[in-house]
Design a protein around this motif. Sequence first.
Motif, PDB file in Angstrom:
ATOM      1  N   TYR A 185       0.839  -1.206   0.000  1.00 56.82           N
ATOM      2  CA  TYR A 185       0.000   0.000   0.000  1.00 56.82           C
ATOM      3  C   TYR A 185       0.872   1.255   0.000  1.00 56.82           C
ATOM      4  N   ARG A 186       1.985   1.194   0.715  1.00 59.70           N
ATOM      5  CA  ARG A 186       2.862   2.353   0.771  1.00 59.70           C
ATOM      6  C   ARG A 186       3.477   2.686  -0.592  1.00 59.70           C
ATOM      7  N   VAL A 187       3.644   1.665  -1.438  1.00 58.73           N
ATOM      8  CA  VAL A 187       4.201   1.923  -2.783  1.00 58.73           C
ATOM      9  C   VAL A 187       3.099   2.085  -3.816  1.00 58.73           C
ATOM     10  N   GLY A 188       1.825   1.988  -3.332  1.00 61.72           N
ATOM     11  CA  GLY A 188       0.702   2.276  -4.210  1.00 61.72           C
ATOM     12  C   GLY A 188       0.253   1.145  -5.105  1.00 61.72           C
ATOM     13  N   THR A 189       0.616  -0.101  -4.765  1.00 63.07           N
ATOM     14  CA  THR A 189       0.215  -1.217  -5.634  1.00 63.07           C
ATOM     15  C   THR A 189      -1.109  -1.859  -5.211  1.00 63.07           C
ATOM     16  N   VAL A 190      -1.601  -1.567  -3.974  1.00 57.33           N
ATOM     17  CA  VAL A 190      -2.892  -2.111  -3.529  1.00 57.33           C
ATOM     18  C   VAL A 190      -3.743  -0.971  -2.985  1.00 57.33           C
ATOM     19  N   ALA A 191      -5.034  -1.232  -2.892  1.00 58.65           N
ATOM     20  CA  ALA A 191      -5.977  -0.211  -2.429  1.00 58.65           C
ATOM     21  C   ALA A 191      -6.044  -0.200  -0.905  1.00 58.65           C
ATOM     22  N   LYS A 192      -6.588   0.908  -0.374  1.00 59.53           N
ATOM     23  CA  LYS A 192      -6.768   1.049   1.075  1.00 59.53           C
ATOM     24  C   LYS A 192      -7.707  -0.016   1.634  1.00 59.53           C
ATOM     25  N   SER A 193      -8.662  -0.456   0.814  1.00 65.49           N
ATOM     26  CA  SER A 193      -9.633  -1.461   1.267  1.00 65.49           C
ATOM     27  C   SER A 193      -8.936  -2.764   1.648  1.00 65.49           C
ATOM     28  N   ASP A 194      -7.831  -3.093   0.960  1.00 63.74           N
ATOM     29  CA  ASP A 194      -7.089  -4.309   1.309  1.00 63.74           C
ATOM     30  C   ASP A 194      -6.504  -4.197   2.727  1.00 63.74           C
ATOM     31  N   VAL A 195      -6.000  -3.011   3.059  1.00 66.50           N
ATOM     32  CA  VAL A 195      -5.443  -2.790   4.397  1.00 66.50           C
ATOM     33  C   VAL A 195      -6.547  -2.923   5.446  1.00 66.50           C
ATOM     34  N   LEU A 196      -7.678  -2.284   5.218  1.00 65.71           N
ATOM     35  CA  LEU A 196      -8.774  -2.302   6.187  1.00 65.71           C
ATOM     36  C   LEU A 196      -9.322  -3.710   6.410  1.00 65.71           C
ATOM     37  N   SER A 197      -9.559  -4.424   5.311  1.00 67.71           N
ATOM     38  CA  SER A 197     -10.101  -5.780   5.455  1.00 67.71           C
ATOM     39  C   SER A 197      -9.104  -6.697   6.158  1.00 67.71           C
ATOM     40  N   SER A 198      -7.809  -6.498   5.893  1.00 72.49           N
ATOM     41  CA  SER A 198      -6.781  -7.308   6.570  1.00 72.49           C
ATOM     42  C   SER A 198      -6.746  -7.005   8.057  1.00 72.49           C
ATOM     43  N   GLN A 199      -6.908  -5.730   8.414  1.00 73.13           N
ATOM     44  CA  GLN A 199      -6.934  -5.340   9.815  1.00 73.13           C
ATOM     45  C   GLN A 199      -8.150  -5.937  10.535  1.00 73.13           C
ATOM     46  N   VAL A 200      -9.294  -5.960   9.867  1.00 66.42           N
ATOM     47  CA  VAL A 200     -10.506  -6.532  10.463  1.00 66.42           C
ATOM     48  C   VAL A 200     -10.325  -8.022  10.699  1.00 66.42           C
ATOM     49  N   ASN A 201      -9.775  -8.715   9.717  1.00 61.79           N
ATOM     50  CA  ASN A 201      -9.564 -10.161   9.881  1.00 61.79           C
ATOM     51  C   ASN A 201      -8.566 -10.465  10.987  1.00 61.79           C
ATOM     52  N   LEU A 202      -7.548  -9.628  11.128  1.00 59.20           N
ATOM     53  CA  LEU A 202      -6.587  -9.817  12.213  1.00 59.20           C
ATOM     54  C   LEU A 202      -7.264  -9.619  13.560  1.00 59.20           C
ATOM     55  N   ALA A 203      -8.110  -8.609  13.678  1.00 56.36           N
ATOM     56  CA  ALA A 203      -8.822  -8.358  14.937  1.00 56.36           C
ATOM     57  C   ALA A 203      -9.740  -9.531  15.279  1.00 56.36           C
ATOM     58  N   ASN A 204     -10.421 -10.066  14.271  1.00 50.43           N
ATOM     59  CA  ASN A 204     -11.301 -11.224  14.516  1.00 50.43           C
ATOM     60  C   ASN A 204     -10.494 -12.435  14.993  1.00 50.43           C
ATOM     61  N   ALA A 205      -9.327 -12.624  14.395  1.00 52.55           N
ATOM     62  CA  ALA A 205      -8.472 -13.745  14.795  1.00 52.55           C
ATOM     63  C   ALA A 205      -7.963 -13.556  16.219  1.00 52.55           C
ATOM     64  N   GLN A 206      -7.621 -12.326  16.589  1.00 51.91           N
ATOM     65  CA  GLN A 206      -7.170 -12.050  17.951  1.00 51.91           C
ATOM     66  C   GLN A 206      -8.281 -12.313  18.967  1.00 51.91           C
ATOM     67  N   GLN A 207      -9.497 -11.976  18.588  1.00 50.06           N
ATOM     68  CA  GLN A 207     -10.633 -12.270  19.474  1.00 50.06           C
ATOM     69  C   GLN A 207     -10.824 -13.767  19.633  1.00 50.06           C
TER      70      GLN A 207
END
Length: 535
Positions: A185-207
Amino acid sequence: MNKQHFYKKLTALVLGGLMSFSAGSVSAANTVQLNLEDAVQMALENNRSIKSALADVDAAKWNLSKYRRQTGVTLALSSSANRGNDMGFARQYQNKVSSAYDNRNFSNSATASIPLYNFSLRSGIEAAGYGLNSADVTLENTKQAVRYQATSAYYNILNYKNLIKVQEDTVRAYQEHLDNVNAQYRVGTVAKSDVLSSQVNLANAQQALTNAQNNYDIAVATLNNVVGLPTDTVLEIGEELKHPAYNLNLEDCTTYALNNRADGAAAYYAVKQAEAGINTAKAGWYPTVSASATKSINGKKEFTADHSNSWYFGAAANWNIFDNGVTAASVHNAEAALVKAQENLKAKDETIQLDVRTALLNLQAAEKNIGTMETAVKQAEEDLKIANVRYSAGVGTNLDVMDATEKMTAARTNYNTALYNYNVNKAALDKAMGIPVDIDVAKYKASQMEGNRLKKVRDDAKVVENPVLELSAETKKVSKDEAKAMRQAERELRKAKKVQKAAEKKETKTADSEKTVKSETVSSTESVAKEMANN
C-alpha cells in the motif's frame, strides 16, 4: 507403597504447599505437573461423589448388621419399686423369714430371648443383603463416572491447548499478510480497502485467540475441581492428543457391557430386593415363634429375694389368623414394586445397548474425520502458500488470501476437534462398557450368586490390590469432628446473640431512664418558672 496412598499423599502435599507459600510466590506455588493417570487417580481419591457413595455402602452394611443381630439372643433387665398403704397390698408380699407383711416391694428381673422363627426377619436380612450388593456396585459405577469425568476434563484441556496453537498460527498468518499489504500500500500497488479488510480479519483472529485462551483457563479450573485441587492451580500438561488404534466391534462391546455395567447390576439387585420385599409382605401370613428365659426376685429392699425368687423358661408363638386383608394388600403392593423394578432393569439394558452403540459410532466417525481432516490440513496449508505468492506477485487478490487463511484455520480446528472427539468417545465407550476401576462386576455377581459371604465376593471381584470399598476410620473421625465443631459454633453464635440482645435491652432501658430524668427535670424547671411568674 500403595499407589492410592501415594496419590492421596501427593494431593495432601500439593494442597499443603499451595497454602504455605506467601503471596509473593503464588505463581510458583500454584503450578502442578499432571498427566492423565495422575488426574484420574487424584479424582478417585478426592471426589466427593465417591465419598458419598462410600457412605451409602457403610449405611447399607450396618443396615444388614441390624437385621442379622435381631436373630441373636437379647437380654432385658427390669426393676421397679412399689409401696402401698393398705393391707391388701401388704398381704401380697409376706416376708419369708419373719412371716410379717411388707408394704414395700422391690422387683428385679432379667429376661433372655431369641427368635426361633420369624419370616419377616429372614426376608429383611435377604433384602438388606441385596441392598449392600447394590451399594457396592453403585460405588463402582460412581468411580467409573468420575474416571470418565476426569478423563474428559483432561482431554478438554489438551483440546483447547491445541486450539490456542491454531489461533496463534492464524493470528501470525494474518499479521504477516497485513505487513505485506501495508508494504504494497505504501508503494501504491494495492488499495486502502485491502489494508482495512486485513486489519478486520486480524482483529477477529485475535478475538478468537482470546476466547480459546479463556476456554483453556476454564478447562483447567474444571479439571482442578474434579481432582480436588484449588481451581486457580496452574497445570503443566506435557501430553498431546493421540490416535491409538482399537479393534472393537459392536456385538462384543454390547455383550461385555450387559455383563459388566455397574448400573445394570444395581438394577438387577433392585429386582432382587423387590422379590425379597414380597416375602416380607407375606410374613403376615406366617407365625412368629420365640424362646425366652426369665429370672425374677422380689424383696423389701433393693436386690433382695425375701419376698420371692423364681425363674422360668418357655416358648411363645403368635399368629395373626385374620387381619382383614392387610397382608394381601401389602403383597399386591410389593408385587407392583417388583414389576416396576423389572421394567427398570429392562430399560437399563436397553439404555446400555444404546450407550454402547452411540459411543462406538461416535468413535468410528471421529476416526474417519481424523483421516479426512489430516489431508484437508495439508491441502489448506498448500492453498494458503499459493494465495500468498500470487498476492505478492500482484496476480492474486486480498480476498484469495483471506479465504485461504480461513480455510486453513477451519481445517486445523476440525482436525483437532476430531482428535479430541476420538479420545473422549473412546473414554465414553469404556464407561458405556463398564470397564472396571476397583471391582469386576461380572465376577462380583457370579460370586454372590454362589452364596459366598461379602468379603469373599469382594475378593473374587477386585481388580486392584487394595480397592477402597468402605469408609476409612479417619474419614469417620473427621466427620464426627466437623459435626462437633459445627455444634460448638452454633452454641457460640446463640450465646453471642443472647449477649447482644441483653446489651441492647440494657441500652434501651438506660436510654428510657435518661429520657425520664430529663423529662422530670424539664417539668420541674417549668414549675419553678411558673411559680416565680405568679409571685
